[in-house]
Structures are given as structure tokens and as C-alpha cells.
Design a protein around this motif. Structure first.
Motif, PDB file in Angstrom:
ATOM      1  N   LEU A  43      -8.305  10.394  17.160  1.00 49.41           N
ATOM      2  CA  LEU A  43      -6.864  11.197  16.746  1.00 49.41           C
ATOM      3  C   LEU A  43      -6.409  10.572  15.664  1.00 49.41           C
ATOM      4  O   LEU A  43      -5.935  11.353  14.843  1.00 49.41           O
ATOM      5  N   CYS A  44      -6.459   9.156  15.381  1.00 47.88           N
ATOM      6  CA  CYS A  44      -5.847   8.739  14.549  1.00 47.88           C
ATOM      7  C   CYS A  44      -6.464   8.445  12.930  1.00 47.88           C
ATOM      8  O   CYS A  44      -6.034   7.682  12.229  1.00 47.88           O
ATOM      9  N   MET A  45      -7.436   9.215  12.991  1.00 49.24           N
ATOM     10  CA  MET A  45      -8.294   9.291  11.662  1.00 49.24           C
ATOM     11  C   MET A  45      -7.224   9.700  10.366  1.00 49.24           C
ATOM     12  O   MET A  45      -6.286  10.531  10.443  1.00 49.24           O
ATOM     13  N   VAL A  46      -7.494   8.738   9.391  1.00 49.50           N
ATOM     14  CA  VAL A  46      -6.483   9.054   8.028  1.00 49.50           C
ATOM     15  C   VAL A  46      -7.468   9.310   7.139  1.00 49.50           C
ATOM     16  O   VAL A  46      -8.741   8.571   7.017  1.00 49.50           O
ATOM     17  N   GLU A  47      -6.948   9.613   5.864  1.00 44.22           N
ATOM     18  CA  GLU A  47      -7.707   9.859   4.552  1.00 44.22           C
ATOM     19  C   GLU A  47      -7.276   8.639   3.750  1.00 44.22           C
ATOM     20  O   GLU A  47      -6.103   8.144   3.693  1.00 44.22           O
ATOM     21  N   LEU A  48      -8.404   7.730   3.199  1.00 47.55           N
ATOM     22  CA  LEU A  48      -8.188   6.828   2.149  1.00 47.55           C
ATOM     23  C   LEU A  48      -8.534   7.406   0.776  1.00 47.55           C
ATOM     24  O   LEU A  48      -9.737   8.116   0.647  1.00 47.55           O
ATOM     25  N   ARG A  49      -7.823   6.988  -0.199  1.00 46.56           N
ATOM     26  CA  ARG A  49      -8.255   7.650  -1.482  1.00 46.56           C
ATOM     27  C   ARG A  49      -9.276   6.732  -2.006  1.00 46.56           C
ATOM     28  O   ARG A  49      -9.430   5.550  -1.784  1.00 46.56           O
ATOM     29  N   LEU A  53       0.975  -1.423  -0.010  1.00 51.23           N
ATOM     30  CA  LEU A  53      -0.042  -0.056  -0.087  1.00 51.23           C
ATOM     31  C   LEU A  53       1.057   1.141  -0.025  1.00 51.23           C
ATOM     32  O   LEU A  53       2.220   1.047   0.114  1.00 51.23           O
ATOM     33  N   THR A  54       0.538   2.460  -0.064  1.00 50.93           N
ATOM     34  CA  THR A  54       1.184   3.659  -0.214  1.00 50.93           C
ATOM     35  C   THR A  54       0.596   4.463   1.034  1.00 50.93           C
ATOM     36  O   THR A  54      -0.638   4.650   1.232  1.00 50.93           O
ATOM     37  N   ILE A  55       1.548   5.005   1.802  1.00 54.44           N
ATOM     38  CA  ILE A  55       1.047   5.834   2.881  1.00 54.44           C
ATOM     39  C   ILE A  55       2.014   7.012   2.722  1.00 54.44           C
ATOM     40  O   ILE A  55       3.410   7.093   2.522  1.00 54.44           O
ATOM     41  N   ASP A  56       1.224   8.237   2.602  1.00 60.32           N
ATOM     42  CA  ASP A  56       1.857   9.516   2.580  1.00 60.32           C
ATOM     43  C   ASP A  56       2.829   9.463   1.223  1.00 60.32           C
ATOM     44  O   ASP A  56       4.039  10.038   1.303  1.00 60.32           O
ATOM     45  N   GLY A  57       2.366   8.685   0.090  1.00 60.01           N
ATOM     46  CA  GLY A  57       3.260   8.767  -1.000  1.00 60.01           C
ATOM     47  C   GLY A  57       4.376   7.847  -1.180  1.00 60.01           C
ATOM     48  O   GLY A  57       5.262   7.479  -1.988  1.00 60.01           O
ATOM     49  N   LYS A  58       4.569   6.985   0.093  1.00 57.48           N
ATOM     50  CA  LYS A  58       5.749   6.098   0.045  1.00 57.48           C
ATOM     51  C   LYS A  58       5.211   4.586   0.022  1.00 57.48           C
ATOM     52  O   LYS A  58       4.075   4.330   0.880  1.00 57.48           O
ATOM     53  N   GLU A  59       5.662   3.680  -0.722  1.00 55.84           N
ATOM     54  CA  GLU A  59       5.003   2.289  -0.705  1.00 55.84           C
ATOM     55  C   GLU A  59       5.746   1.570   0.299  1.00 55.84           C
ATOM     56  O   GLU A  59       6.885   1.480   0.560  1.00 55.84           O
ATOM     57  N   VAL A  60       4.823   0.896   0.887  1.00 58.83           N
ATOM     58  CA  VAL A  60       5.034   0.080   2.075  1.00 58.83           C
ATOM     59  C   VAL A  60       4.540  -1.289   1.937  1.00 58.83           C
ATOM     60  O   VAL A  60       3.454  -1.284   1.269  1.00 58.83           O
ATOM     61  N   HIS A  94     -11.084   7.579   8.479  1.00 53.61           N
ATOM     62  CA  HIS A  94     -11.045   6.162   9.049  1.00 53.61           C
ATOM     63  C   HIS A  94     -10.037   6.069  10.188  1.00 53.61           C
ATOM     64  O   HIS A  94      -8.914   6.722  10.025  1.00 53.61           O
ATOM     65  N   PRO A  95     -10.475   5.481  11.273  1.00 53.80           N
ATOM     66  CA  PRO A  95      -9.574   5.299  12.223  1.00 53.80           C
ATOM     67  C   PRO A  95      -8.402   4.427  12.086  1.00 53.80           C
ATOM     68  O   PRO A  95      -8.581   3.271  11.784  1.00 53.80           O
ATOM     69  N   ALA A  96      -7.072   4.844  12.018  1.00 54.24           N
ATOM     70  CA  ALA A  96      -6.055   4.007  11.632  1.00 54.24           C
ATOM     71  C   ALA A  96      -5.771   2.775  12.420  1.00 54.24           C
ATOM     72  O   ALA A  96      -5.305   1.773  12.086  1.00 54.24           O
ATOM     73  N   CYS A  97      -6.062   3.007  13.966  1.00 54.43           N
ATOM     74  CA  CYS A  97      -6.037   1.983  14.783  1.00 54.43           C
ATOM     75  C   CYS A  97      -6.706   0.540  14.588  1.00 54.43           C
ATOM     76  O   CYS A  97      -6.521  -0.386  15.361  1.00 54.43           O
ATOM     77  N   ILE A  98      -7.798   0.720  13.903  1.00 57.04           N
ATOM     78  CA  ILE A  98      -8.813  -0.511  13.639  1.00 57.04           C
ATOM     79  C   ILE A  98      -8.967  -0.788  12.259  1.00 57.04           C
ATOM     80  O   ILE A  98      -9.495  -1.908  12.140  1.00 57.04           O
ATOM     81  N   THR A  99      -8.288  -0.050  11.314  1.00 62.68           N
ATOM     82  CA  THR A  99      -8.828  -0.242  10.044  1.00 62.68           C
ATOM     83  C   THR A  99      -7.576  -1.179   9.418  1.00 62.68           C
ATOM     84  O   THR A  99      -6.496  -0.635   9.267  1.00 62.68           O
ATOM     85  N   LEU A 100      -7.917  -2.494   8.951  1.00 59.71           N
ATOM     86  CA  LEU A 100      -6.878  -3.218   8.540  1.00 59.71           C
ATOM     87  C   LEU A 100      -6.375  -2.636   6.978  1.00 59.71           C
ATOM     88  O   LEU A 100      -7.104  -2.080   6.143  1.00 59.71           O
ATOM     89  N   ILE A 101      -5.217  -2.784   6.720  1.00 57.36           N
ATOM     90  CA  ILE A 101      -4.805  -2.519   5.413  1.00 57.36           C
ATOM     91  C   ILE A 101      -5.264  -3.407   4.097  1.00 57.36           C
ATOM     92  O   ILE A 101      -5.713  -4.524   4.410  1.00 57.36           O
ATOM     93  N   GLN A 102      -5.232  -2.886   3.240  1.00 60.76           N
ATOM     94  CA  GLN A 102      -5.663  -3.572   1.932  1.00 60.76           C
ATOM     95  C   GLN A 102      -4.691  -3.315   0.679  1.00 60.76           C
ATOM     96  O   GLN A 102      -4.010  -2.407   0.842  1.00 60.76           O
ATOM     97  N   GLU A 103      -4.873  -4.281   0.002  1.00 62.15           N
ATOM     98  CA  GLU A 103      -3.762  -3.988  -1.252  1.00 62.15           C
ATOM     99  C   GLU A 103      -4.239  -2.891  -1.927  1.00 62.15           C
ATOM    100  O   GLU A 103      -5.330  -2.715  -2.348  1.00 62.15           O
ATOM    101  N   GLY A 104      -3.270  -2.195  -2.429  1.00 69.38           N
ATOM    102  CA  GLY A 104      -3.296  -0.780  -3.059  1.00 69.38           C
ATOM    103  C   GLY A 104      -3.720   0.116  -2.392  1.00 69.38           C
ATOM    104  O   GLY A 104      -4.126   1.270  -3.275  1.00 69.38           O
ATOM    105  N   MET A 105      -4.068   0.112  -1.302  1.00 74.33           N
ATOM    106  CA  MET A 105      -4.635   1.154  -0.390  1.00 74.33           C
ATOM    107  C   MET A 105      -3.885   2.631  -0.671  1.00 74.33           C
ATOM    108  O   MET A 105      -2.452   2.144  -0.603  1.00 74.33           O
ATOM    109  N   THR A 106      -4.332   3.635  -0.796  1.00 66.64           N
ATOM    110  CA  THR A 106      -3.559   5.001  -0.646  1.00 66.64           C
ATOM    111  C   THR A 106      -3.939   5.708   0.515  1.00 66.64           C
ATOM    112  O   THR A 106      -4.880   6.100   0.742  1.00 66.64           O
ATOM    113  N   VAL A 107      -3.087   5.901   1.559  1.00 65.76           N
ATOM    114  CA  VAL A 107      -3.463   6.485   2.849  1.00 65.76           C
ATOM    115  C   VAL A 107      -2.740   7.836   3.074  1.00 65.76           C
ATOM    116  O   VAL A 107      -1.417   8.001   2.681  1.00 65.76           O
TER     117      VAL A 107
END
Lengths: 237, 538
Positions: free
Chosen positions: A51-57, A8-15, A63-76
Motif C-alpha cells: 500500500l505504501c508504494m510511491v513513485e520516484l522520479r 530530498l523532495t516529497i510531493d514538491g516539498k523539500e525535506v 517502490h515501497p516507501a516502508c523499506i526504501t531508504l532515502i537518497q540525496e536528491g530523490m524526488t518522491v
């Protein structure tokens, strides 16, 4: 069965991360800082401080980052101007809810709420303080519960129930009247279930729970022991 | 074998009913005052006039027009008497078969009744809610028998999907899609929940349905269980609805005794049991994840979704959760076929919707209309317009999660989409008519006080935000607000909408936002002027 590895991509970085990992876990592994208050490694995630809310493309909702599971190709996106504004406002709401005067607080300098406010550049709060009249429960021989500093993150409730297995703490009432209570709302010192282990004190992010007889300089907390405790117990089993 | 038993009950009950020349129906809901006394007075009158063999007094569910209640319906003439008192009983019984009592008579062509399209309410006020034979004679459980005898679960799922039925609990999620998801979900056992935790101020649709036709809800639930493969069902109902609870208990027992519930229902391989769970009256427990926790015996707090209950619900198992009215829609839908529902309403909002029409209209009560009907028709025709000398200001729909639609937009058709566009929602179906004497600031302050009190306190924005918004609104009420307060109000509303954990917090600002959109002037008028500030300075 092996757990799939996703990218997935977090803030432009592939992880990459395991399919069982949350956005928060993967982000922290990769050096991105997402603020949290209710989340603590070793305890179940409840997603309540927001507080850990993030934006998903592709999604307008946050979405709360602490509880949202990652998904293939997700852009955070973990820190946009919009997210920072909301985070600051949530911290401000927490400060306005009860009495958080850092200068006279026992954990001044060791408080997670205080450090987050500093990180987000908060020097005043725009919401009027609600200042409810709340008691301080000093009935326990070694610890104190000061409701004026409580932010209802429920870390104490979870650590007592999930790690210590005593479930002394819980929440009574609802909404703005919610309070942390020991047993069925009895003074902490009279609690028949409290083992006096002090885990709740050490996971508390603020000065709501603290040890008696310590100076402000000594009042730092030791929550990082939790994952270690959990891991050793799992091995024992 | 089972079919024969049901046919026998129907034949015997029909013979019993046919013995009587006149049937007198009396509302037996919680809403009508003194209806028990009226029924007893009518029964006494039948005794004193020696008409026991000719007249049958029957308690039935809500007839809808609450503002004219208590209502009494005389069959077969279809005469409806309004505002009946126990003292009128002798006269009513004496007039049977003769000319009707003019002072009590409701006009037969009253738009309140003629303009409605009754689907889920079709038996409400026509049958004894607690009588299984009554429901069977009215065609009840036929859809279930047809389902078990001739349809496979995929057939039902397809029918529900083709009908375009959407959840009547408020959000309007496609019912067929939800059912198909639960049917496909891995995990066992599967649970089914009927959400009867109705808590919106001004709304009594679910209560009325449960009090009037409880068997119809059971029938819908059993068919849903068959379609998705659930073996255990729960009805989560708040303890404030004692009559509905009592009737549900009774009909569950009757259905069990007649093999319509329990093991191998009607001789099929379907096993399905229903239990009642009482809610203690927390508004947040209407939110599905909080409701599930409450059934599990824990504090009713919502949790973030996904995972959705369809995948991980009650005790981590796949769970189908629908509102009372959604289940009530199922039997007629299966009986008449999906096209019938699809032909009613608008393209995306199909079928009919029950509303609790209250506020400043002449005729208040429970109504059912096809989706797409204009608000103006509901207020002016069905509601009979506003009470004398008053003008319409707005219609509030959707309760504390909804918004206000101003008089100028009254030609809006009632559908999920059109209400959403105006910043309101269908909600479970509360509809409050507001006239020029009410202040919008007061109304939104009331709704925000409700949300503040009903917030569960788990997430920060909802717990603290609702309290802060309410305090700001009090400042507006007291004419002490400033422009900065208005800005802060809007900012807090935005914050709650975007960051709250569950639907309660996310929708709590809706009444405020819609009032600010359509009635901003009223908020600006509450802002203290510079001059006013000067005056209060010492």
C-alpha cells in the motif's frame, strides 16, 4: 561515524532526513500520509501489503516507501492518481480475499482496513468475494483468532517473534491458501509457547485477533506501545 | 605437482579408452525410458559375443533428441540409433564394424543436430557424467588450471565483461557486472550460489546439464569463486531432481579428493568448498532473495531489493548468485577467450542459449543455438516442423513468466530484447510449440493456475490477484465472461505487474497479456452474447 543528512523532495516539498531513514519515516515526519497495513513502528519492515508504494522520479517502477531508504536528491510522489488507483485496488483485493463484513465485526470502528477503505473513498468492491470456509479459533482462554478477518500482514508473527521472543505465530501453506498458525498448526489454546501477553492482539490491524468478553465499543487496539517498549529495553541492555 | 597428477590421469584414461575398437554410448538421463535396461542388455550382448576387449559400453548424458530416445551412439563411426529397445542389443553389438542397422539409424545430416551450435552442451552425451577422468580427457578443468596458473581475478572479471555474457536464468543481467559488483563488495565471507531450482513447466535445461556434465558446473563455480573471492558455495537444487543430486554429490566428492575443490585448490591459494542444499519444490525459491532465505533455513519468501544479494545476500554477506547454465558458460569462455563468445549471437545478446523444445513439433528435446537465430529456424529446421496435418499457432517462451509469440511473428530472432518487445521473455529457456488445436484461453489458464499455486502469499497483489485472475479465466473457459470481466482481467494484470513484490507476481500476468495482445479474438469469442444470457434466464 555520523550518519549523513540527505535532502530530498516529497510531493514538491523539500525535506531532509538521515541516510538510515526510509521514505515512509521522512514522509510521516513531514506530515505526508502514506497508507500502510503491514508496516508498524517497532517491527521489522517486510514490504508485503504494497500500500505504501510511491513513485520516484527517473524510475518507472513503484517502490515501497516502508523499506526504501532515502537518497540525496530523490524526488518522491506519494499520491498520484495512478498510486491511488492501485491502493484502492489492493484494498479491494484484501476485502475480496476473505469475509470482511464490517457491520458484524468485533472491531467495527477501530479497524485499520476499514479506515483505509473509508479514506480512499471505497464504498463497494468490484472483485468477486472468494469467501473461503475458514474456522474461528476460540480455544484460548482470553483471545480469539478469526481467520475470516485476517489479511496476512504478519504483524502478529513479527511482534511475537521480535518483541515477545516467543515465536508462537507463523504462516503455513502458500499463496491464497496461506494461514496464520500457532506453533505447528495447533489450536491457540493448546499452544505451549504462547505467553498470553496479548501483543499480537494489539498489533493486529483488523478483527482477526481480539479479546474475549469485550464489547465492540471497547475493542480498540494499542499498538503505539511498541516503540516505547523497544526503547526501554534498549536502555536496559 | 598437481598438473602432473592430472596429466597422468588423462594419459592412463586415454590409454584405457584407446584399447577398444568401438565405444557404445547410451543415454543415462532421467528423460529416456528404459535406458538402464538397454545399457545392461548391451553389456550382456558384449559378454555373450565375447567382445569385452573390443567394445566398451558407456553411460553418457543427454544427447538432446528426446522424442527419438532412447538414443545409442556408436563411436568412432558416429552412428546414432533411435528408439532403441533392450531387444535390439544383440543385433547392435553384432553389427559393430559391419553395415549399420537401417531401421534404427538416424540420418547423419539431421538438421536437429547440424543446425545447432553446441557450447555448454558440447560434452553432453559424449562423456560419462560421473567420471572425472572422462571429463579431464575431454579437456575438462583445463580452463580452471589455466585460470589459477596464469590469471588474476581482475583478468577473469575483464574477460567476462568483455564477452558480454548475460545471466541465463531469465532476466539476462550482465554477468560481468554482477561478478565485478560482488568482487568489490565489502564484507566477509563472500558466498557463491548456483541456482538450480528449475521449476518452469516444460523446462529441463538445468536438470539435463547437471545430469550430463556436472563437473563443468563445478568448474564454472570454482572459477567464479576465484574471480569474486568467495570461499563457500552452495548448489540449491530441488529434491525432484534425484539423479542430478546424486551425480552432484559424487562429482563434488571426486573433485575434493583430487584437490579440485577444498583447501588450496591445485596448489593455489584458493580455498573453496561446495555444499548441496535441497529445495522442497517451491517455484518462488528460484527467485534469488527467496532462495537465499531458504538456504538460511527460513521460509522461502522473497524480500524487496535493494539491497541486492551482491551487497547483502546469504546471512547478510556479499553473495554471487548465478544460474546453472551461466556457470556452464564460464569454462569455454575462458578457454576460447571473450571474443569467441562476443562473436556469437547478436550485439546485445551474445553467445548461445540452451532451450527445451517441446510441444507439437516433430523433434523435441534439448537444443543449443546461437542467440539471434530466428524462431522459424528453430521450429521448422531443428524441430522438424509440426506433426503431420497440424499448423503452427504460437510459440510460448519463458514459461509462466513468458508469453506467446504468434505464427505471424515467427521470424523474430531469439534475443533478450526482441522477445521482450513482444511481451515475452527468454526465461530460463522453455519453448513450447502450440498448434491450432490448442486454445490460448486454456493455456493461459493453466499458467495462471500454476502461478496461483506457487505464489508464496507474502504480498497482497500476487496472493489474491493470481486467484482472482484465475477465476476470471475460468469464466472465459466456460463462455460465461462479459466485457466487464475482460476489462477487469486487464486491470488486474496491470496491477500485478506494477505492484507485486517479486518477479513471480510481476511476471505472472505475462502469458495473459501476450495472449490478449495477439489472440484477443479468442477471449472475445468466450464472452457470452446477450442472446446467450437470454437463454439461460428462467
Amino acid at each position: 561515524m555520523t550518519t549523513p543528512i540527505l535532502t530530498l523532495t516529497i510531493d514538491g516539498k523539500e525535506v531532509s532526513g538521515l541516510a538510515t531513514e526510509t521514505i515512509l519515516q521522512v514522509a510521516r515526519e513531514n506530515g505526508f500520509s502514506i497508507p500502510t497495513l503491514c508496516w508498524l513502528e517497532g517491527l521489522t519492515s517486510v514490504g508485503s501489503c504494497r500500500l505504501c508504494m510511491v513513485e520516484l522520479r527517473g524510475s518507472t517502477a513503484l517502490h515501497p516507501a516502508c523499506i526504501t531508504l532515502i537518497q540525496e536528491g530523490m524526488t518522491v510522489t506519494t499520491s498520484s492518481e495512478r498510486l491511488l488507483r492501485y491502493r484502492r485496488a489492493i484494498i479491494e483485493l484484501l476485502f475480496s480475499e476473505r469475509n470482511h463484513a464490517c457491520a458484524v465485526c468485533v472491531v467495527n470502528g477501530h479497524c485499520e482496513l476499514q479506515s483505509l477503505a473509508q479514506q480512499l473513498g471505497l464504498d463497494h468492491i468490484s472483485f468477486p468475494g472468494l469467501y473461503p470456509a475458514l474456522p474461528v479459533d476460540a480455544s484460548h482462554s482470553r483471545f480469539v483468532m478469526d481467520h475470516n478477518r485476517c489479511i496476512l500482514c504478519t504483524r502478529c508473527v513479527r511482534v511475537c517473534s521480535e518483541i515477545e521472543g516467543a515465536h508462537t505465530w507463523d504462516v503455513k501453506d502458500r499463496g491464497i491458501r496461506s494461514r496464520i498458525v500457532a506453533d505447528l498448526d495447533t489450536p491457540w489454546g493448546d499452544s505451549t509457547t504462547c505467553t498470553g501477553c496479548g501483543k499480537c492482539v494489539h498489533v493486529c490491524p483488523t478483527g482477526a485477533l481480539f479479546e474475549k468478553g469485550k464489547s465492540v465499543a471497547e475493542m480498540f487496539k494499542k499498538p503505539p506501545a511498541l516503540p516505547y517498549l523497544k526503547a526501554t529495553r534498549a536502555q536496559e541492555v | 605437482m598437481h598438473r602432473e597428477k592430472i596429466d597422468r590421469i588423462i594419459t592412463e584414461h586415454r590409454q584405457f579408452l584407446d584399447q577398444f575398437n568401438h565405444h557404445v554410448f547410451v543415454c543415462s538421463g532421467l528423460g529416456c525410458p528404459r535406458n538402464d535396461e538397454i545399457r545392461r542388455a548391451l553389456e550382456r550382448a558384449v559378454q555373450t559375443q565375447h567382445l569385452q576387449d573390443a567394445v566398451l559400453i558407456r553411460k553418457v548424458g543427454c544427447m538432446g533428441l528426446c522424442s527419438a530416445g532412447p538414443l545409442v551412439l556408436i563411436q568412432p563411426q558416429e552412428l546414432m540409433y533411435q528408439g532403441v529397445q533392450p531387444e535390439d542389443a544383440e543385433e547392435i553389438i553384432a553389427s559393430l564394424g559391419k553395415s549399420p542397422i537401417q531401421r534404427l539409424l538416424l540420418p547423419a545430416d539431421l538438421a536437429f543436430f547440424t543446425r545447432q551450435h553446441k557450447n555448454v552442451l558440447r560434452l553432453s552425451g559424449r562423456i560419462d557424467p560421473e567420471s572425472l577422468p572422462d571429463y579431464l580427457v575431454a579437456g575438462g578443468y583445463q580452463a580452471l588450471l589455466k585460470t589459477l596458473a596464469t590469471l588474476q581475478p581482475p583478468d577473469i572479471l575483464r574477460s567476462i565483461q568483455d564477452s558480454g555474457l548475460r545471466g541465463r536464468g531469465g532476466a539476462g543481467y550482465p554477468t560481468g557486472l554482477k561478478w565485478a559488483t560482488v568482487a568489490k563488495a565489502q564484507g566477509s565471507p563472500k558466498y557463491l550460489i548456483c541456482n538450480a531450482d528449475e521449476g518452469d513447466p516444460g523446462a529441463f535445461m538445468d536438470r539435463s546439464l547437471l545430469e550430463s556434465t556436472p563437473h563443468a558446473i563445478l568448474e564454472g563455480m570454482i572459477m567464479a569463486a576465484y574471480a569474486v573471492g568467495a570461499s563457500q558455495g552452495f548448489i540449491y537444487i530441488r529434491a525432484e531432481y534425484p539423479l542430478a543430486v546424486q551425480r552432484l554429490k559424487r562429482v563434488i566428492r571426486d573433485a575434493e579428493q583430487n584437490n579440485l575443490l577444498g583447501h588450496s585448490i591445485c596448489g593455489s591459494n584458493l580455498n573453496f568448498h561446495i555444499q548441496i542444499r535441497l529445495g522442497a519444490g517451491a517455484f518462488v525459491c528460484g527467485e534469488e532473495t527467496a532462495l537465499i532465505r531458504s538456504i538460511e533455513g527460513k521460509r522461502g519468501l522473497p524480500r524487496p531489493r535493494p539491497p541486492y544479494p551482491a551487497e547483502k545476500g546469504l546471512w547478510g554477506c556479499p553473495t554471487l548468485i548465478n544460474n546453472v547454465e551461466t556457470y556452464a558458460n564460464i569454462p569455454p569462455l575462458i578457454t576460447h577467450g571473450p571474443e569467441w563468445c562476443a562473436n556469437l549471437g547478436t550485439d546485445k545478446s551474445r553467445g548461445t542459449k540452451v532451450f527445451a523444445l517441446t510441444g507439437r513439433v516433430r523433434h523435441t528435446g534439448l537444443i543449443e543455438v546461437p542467440m539471434g537465430m530466428r524462431l522459424r529456424e528453430i521450429v521448422d529446421d531443428i524441430g522438424g516442423g509440426l506433426t503431420e496435418g497440424h499448423t503452427l499457432k504460437a510459440v510460448q517462451t519463458g514459461g509462466p513468466s513468458g508469453g506467446c509469440i504468434p505464427a505471424a511473428l515467427l521470424d523474430t530472432p531469439v534475443s533478450y530484447e526482441s522477445l521482450n518487445e513482444l511481451g515475452s521473455i527468454m526465461g530460463s529457456g522453455g519453448m513450447i510449440v502450440i498448434d491450432e488445436t490448442s486454445s490460448m484461453v486454456d493455456i493461459v489458464t493453466y499458467f495462471m493456475a500454476f502461478c496461483r499455486d506457487e505464489s508464496c502469499g507474502k504480498c497482497t497483489p500476487c496472493r489474491v490477484g493470481t486467484a482472482q485472475i484465475h477465476n476470471l479465466l475460468i469464466k472465459f473457459q466456460n463462455h460465461r465472461a462479459t466485457m466487464a470481466d475482460l476489462e477487469m482481467l486487464e486491470w488486474l494484470c496491470d496491477l500485478l505487474k506494477n505492484t507485486s513484490l517479486c518477479g513471480l507476481g510481476q511476471s505472472a500476468p505475462n502469458p495473459v497479456l501476450s495472449a490478449l495482445r495477439f489472440f484477443r479474438r479468442e477471449f472475445l469469442d468466450c464472452i457470452a452474447t446477450e442472446q446467450a444470457h437470454e437463454e439461460v434466464k428462467p
